[in-house]
Design a protein around this motif. Structure first.
Motif, mmCIF file in Angstrom:
data_model
loop_
_atom_site.group_PDB
_atom_site.id
_atom_site.type_symbol
_atom_site.label_atom_id
_atom_site.label_comp_id
_atom_site.label_asym_id
_atom_site.label_seq_id
_atom_site.Cartn_x
_atom_site.Cartn_y
_atom_site.Cartn_z
ATOM 1 N N ASN A 1 0.852 -1.181 0.000
ATOM 2 C CA ASN A 1 0.000 0.000 0.000
ATOM 3 C C ASN A 1 0.892 1.236 0.000
ATOM 4 O OD1 ASN A 1 -2.022 1.884 0.229
ATOM 5 N ND2 ASN A 1 -3.075 0.860 1.893
ATOM 6 N N THR A 2 0.921 1.976 1.083
ATOM 7 C CA THR A 2 1.709 3.199 1.145
ATOM 8 C C THR A 2 3.194 2.895 1.326
ATOM 9 O OG1 THR A 2 -0.177 4.366 2.092
ATOM 10 C CG2 THR A 2 1.996 5.374 2.381
ATOM 11 N N THR B 1 5.620 10.588 1.600
ATOM 12 C CA THR B 1 4.802 9.388 1.445
ATOM 13 C C THR B 1 4.216 9.332 0.048
ATOM 14 O OG1 THR B 1 2.694 10.376 2.114
ATOM 15 C CG2 THR B 1 4.125 9.581 3.871
ATOM 16 N N ILE B 2 3.932 8.111 -0.393
ATOM 17 C CA ILE B 2 3.264 7.933 -1.676
ATOM 18 C C ILE B 2 2.358 6.717 -1.577
ATOM 19 C CG2 ILE B 2 5.210 6.613 -2.662
ATOM 20 C CD1 ILE B 2 4.469 8.000 -5.368
ATOM 21 N N THR B 3 1.105 6.891 -1.993
ATOM 22 C CA THR B 3 0.163 5.786 -1.974
ATOM 23 C C THR B 3 0.345 4.920 -3.219
ATOM 24 O OG1 THR B 3 -1.547 6.987 -3.185
ATOM 25 C CG2 THR B 3 -1.491 7.259 -0.779
ATOM 26 N N ARG B 4 -0.337 3.808 -3.226
ATOM 27 C CA ARG B 4 -0.251 2.927 -4.385
ATOM 28 C C ARG B 4 -0.755 3.637 -5.643
ATOM 29 N NH1 ARG B 4 0.879 -2.204 -5.292
ATOM 30 N NH2 ARG B 4 -0.010 -3.235 -7.119
ATOM 31 N N SER C 1 -0.537 9.224 -4.920
ATOM 32 C CA SER C 1 -0.708 10.475 -4.175
ATOM 33 C C SER C 1 0.486 10.699 -3.269
ATOM 34 C CB SER C 1 -1.990 10.421 -3.345
ATOM 35 O OG SER C 1 -3.115 10.344 -4.194
ATOM 36 N N GLU C 2 1.029 11.909 -3.333
ATOM 37 C CA GLU C 2 2.252 12.232 -2.614
ATOM 38 C C GLU C 2 1.995 13.241 -1.498
ATOM 39 O OE1 GLU C 2 4.080 12.416 -7.083
ATOM 40 O OE2 GLU C 2 4.975 13.719 -5.580
ATOM 41 N N ASN C 3 2.799 13.132 -0.454
ATOM 42 C CA ASN C 3 2.817 14.138 0.606
ATOM 43 C C ASN C 3 4.251 14.318 1.080
ATOM 44 O OD1 ASN C 3 0.167 15.326 1.538
ATOM 45 N ND2 ASN C 3 -0.368 13.169 1.403
ATOM 46 N N ARG D 1 7.302 5.962 -7.312
ATOM 47 C CA ARG D 1 7.341 4.512 -7.119
ATOM 48 C C ARG D 1 7.050 3.802 -8.422
ATOM 49 N NH1 ARG D 1 2.724 2.964 -2.882
ATOM 50 N NH2 ARG D 1 3.091 0.824 -3.601
ATOM 51 N N ASN E 1 5.229 0.377 -9.154
ATOM 52 C CA ASN E 1 4.475 -0.719 -8.539
ATOM 53 C C ASN E 1 4.851 -2.075 -9.153
ATOM 54 O OD1 ASN E 1 3.079 0.969 -6.771
ATOM 55 N ND2 ASN E 1 1.449 1.348 -8.249
ATOM 56 N N TRP F 1 -2.581 -5.541 7.224
ATOM 57 C CA TRP F 1 -1.517 -4.670 6.746
ATOM 58 C C TRP F 1 -0.457 -4.543 7.857
ATOM 59 C CZ3 TRP F 1 -1.456 -3.456 1.781
ATOM 60 C CH2 TRP F 1 -2.663 -3.417 1.066
#
Length: 121
Positions: A32-33, A50-53, A56-58, A71, A73, A107
């Motif tokens: 996932n993240t 952070t980056i989601t699958r 989305s970045e923060n 990333r 995947n 998770w």
């Protein structure tokens, strides 16, 4: 089991760039993240990006506009492109992934062993 391995750390001058890579390996269902953290000497570990699958970045305020997380995947890899680096970016950088070992698993957090980044003034 799953393992994370970071690479790409090193010594760079102020204003320079580095690209960190984290590769997830082993047996797992999906990720996932994915997150980059760092820990400077005498300081607590702090979140960098952070980056989601879904992509989305923060970012932490201190690195916004200078660092970029991405990333792949298909390859189970996450990257951190660090530009305009400052001495205060000096730290051990850790990769973190939230993943499931099987479709029915909960998770769980996995961590790499870290890679040293040093920015000279």
């Amino acid at each position: 089991q799953a393992q994370l391995a970071e690479s790409g750390g090193g010594l760079v001058q102020t204003g320079g760039s580095l690209r960190l890579t984290c590769a997830a390996s082993g047996t797992f269902y999906n990720i996932n993240t994915m997150v980059w953290y760092r820990q400077a000497p005498g300081s607590q570990r702090e979140l960098v990006a952070t980056i989601t699958r879904g992509g989305s970045e923060n970012y932490a305020t201190s690195v916004k506009g200078r660092f970029t997380i991405s990333r792949d995947n298909a390859k189970n890899m996450v990257y951190l492109q660090m530009n305009s680096m400052k001495p205060e970016d000096t730290a051990v950088y850790y990769c973190n992934a939230v993943l499931r070992l099987a479709w029915y698993s909960v998770w769980s957090d996995y961590w790499g062993q870290g890679t040293q980044v040093t920015v000279s003034s």
